[in-house]
Write an enzyme that holds these catalytic residues in place. Structure first.
Site, short mmCIF file in Angstrom:
data_model
loop_
_atom_site.label_atom_id
_atom_site.label_comp_id
_atom_site.label_asym_id
_atom_site.label_seq_id
_atom_site.Cartn_x
_atom_site.Cartn_y
_atom_site.Cartn_z
N GLU A 90 -1.27 10.53 0.86
CA GLU A 90 -2.30 10.01 0.83
C GLU A 90 -3.04 9.26 2.36
O GLU A 90 -3.92 9.46 2.75
CB GLU A 90 -2.34 8.78 -0.10
CG GLU A 90 -3.71 8.16 -0.57
CD GLU A 90 -4.17 7.05 0.48
OE1 GLU A 90 -5.58 6.53 0.35
OE2 GLU A 90 -3.42 6.49 1.29
N ASP A 102 -5.09 1.67 -6.08
CA ASP A 102 -4.64 1.38 -4.57
C ASP A 102 -5.26 0.04 -4.23
O ASP A 102 -5.81 -0.67 -4.98
CB ASP A 102 -5.31 2.55 -3.84
CG ASP A 102 -4.66 3.03 -2.55
OD1 ASP A 102 -3.78 1.93 -2.06
OD2 ASP A 102 -4.95 3.86 -1.92
N ASP A 133 1.01 -1.19 -0.22
CA ASP A 133 0.11 -0.14 -0.05
C ASP A 133 0.93 1.05 0.09
O ASP A 133 1.43 1.54 0.90
CB ASP A 133 -0.90 -0.03 1.33
CG ASP A 133 -1.99 1.14 1.50
OD1 ASP A 133 -1.68 2.02 0.49
OD2 ASP A 133 -2.41 1.19 2.34
CO CO Z 1 -3.03 2.69 3.20
ZN ZN Z 2 -3.21 3.21 -0.12
#
Ligand code: CO
Ligand code: ZN
Length: 341
Positions: free
Chosen positions: A196, A219, A166
């Site tokens: 983010e 994502d 991630d």
């Molecule tokens: Co994340």
């Molecule tokens: Zn993410």
């Protein structure tokens, strides 16, 4: 048929890049994409903007470079470090993990003696970098320094396991899509965003500056396929997930339907995703200026925000294939006015 570039994937999964300090990630992507881009630069917040010029629709792609981190708040007399979270750090996944700082210093996360595991909170945890005094610790670390989970990425034929999946995997998919795409008239902006994990901050300013006709974010998303897992219709290995909703966005029906159409036409497996917790860059992008129709291609992932985030190699490859189709082609319809079908 596209294959995994093991060296590049490993490099981008290993590089240090907490929210607000994404420069090392940005440098790798810049090096990789320089020869494919018409314009490549960092904006004021650090977003990396990679433009492939065209006379057609202005399309923004966004994947975030930052990863969750621990920020040092206090150093005690014995040289132990206290920290706060930068993004979604949980006490149970942090305990007993190794962490690494920007200067290469490695430590472990340990805990005060607890009467009950229920008392496990971030405030009870500390980082041990092997210093025996405050002064010794201060030679290595300063208040405000950030560390990230440290664990070698594992990449085999089937799966990837890493703390920075991630969203380096989203960045990787965008890189490979640009490298492998064919000719198009679309005016493409590949945006590798910052911050983010602390509130979609880079995507917000990038979308405002670029003002695209429509956008996609890339994502990770959760799955419902583990023992007694949360009920969710996404699983590992069943293809990229096309988002319908999360906490930050209701994806535009036209974009969502176009993504499904492209997957079907090109025989790419896909699944539909509703994520009940969390959001992503598209959450900020779609409410930019007077609105940007947006969709999300999600990579099904287990154990998100832990040191062993896991994704499936076939899902990664299918995500690259689908991304290429999405950006080589274009939504026929006008997206400037909202229509339901
Ligand atoms: Co994340
Ligand atoms: Zn993410």
């Amino acid at each position: 048929m596209i294959k995994i570039n093991n060296a590049l994937l490993k490099e981008i999964l290993s590089v240090y890049g907490p929210s607000g300090l994404e420069n090392k990630v940005s440098d790798i992507i810049k090096r990789e994409l320089e020869e494919y881009a018409d314009e490549i630069y960092n904006d004021a917040l650090g977003n990396l903007i990679v433009r492939k010029k065209g006379i057609g629709k202005k399309i923004m792609l966004a994947g975030h470079m930052d990863q969750i981190a621990l920020m040092i708040t206090f150093i005690d007399d014995k040289g132990f470090l206290r920290f706060t979270n930068v993004g979604g750090i949980s006490p149970s996944t942090s305990l007993s993990q190794r962490v690494i700082f920007n200067n290469g210093v490695i430590g472990v996360v340990a805990c005060e003696k607890l009467d009950s595991i229920k008392d496990l909170k971030l405030e009870k945890l500390f980082i041990d970098i092997g210093a025996s005094t405050k002064e010794e610790a201060e030679e290595m670390i300063t208040i405000g320094d950030m560390c990230v989970y440290y664990s070698e990425p594992i990449i085999d034929d089937k799966k990837v396991i890493t703390p920075a999946l991630d969203d380096r995997i989203g960045c990787y998919i965008m890189i490979e899509a640009l490298k492998n795409m064919g000719k198009t008239e679309n005016d493409l902006y590949f945006i590798f965003t910052v911050q983010e994990e602390v509130g979609l901050r880079g995507a917000k300013t990038a979308a405002y500056g670029i003002d695209p006709d429509y956008a996609y974010a890339f994502d990770v998303t959760g799955t419902g396929d583990t023992p007694k897992g949360h009920k969710m219709a996404v699983k590992l290995g069943a293809g990229p997930a096309i988002k319908i909703k999360d906490r930050s966005i209701l994806c535009h029906p036209k974009i969502k339907n176009y993504m499904i159409e492209q997957a079907k036409e090109n025989s790419i497996p896909y699944q539909l995703e509703i994520l009940e917790f969390g959001g992503t860059d598209s959450g900020a992008i779609h409410v930019s200026k007077s609105g940007v129709p947006s969709g999300v291609l999600s990579i099904p992932s287990r154990y998100i925000h832990s040191t062993c985030e896991m994704a499936c190699v076939s899902d990664i490859l299918n995500s690259i294939e689908l991304t290429i189709k999405l950006i080589e082609n274009n939504i026929d319809a006008d997206t400037s006015a909202y229509k339901f079908s």
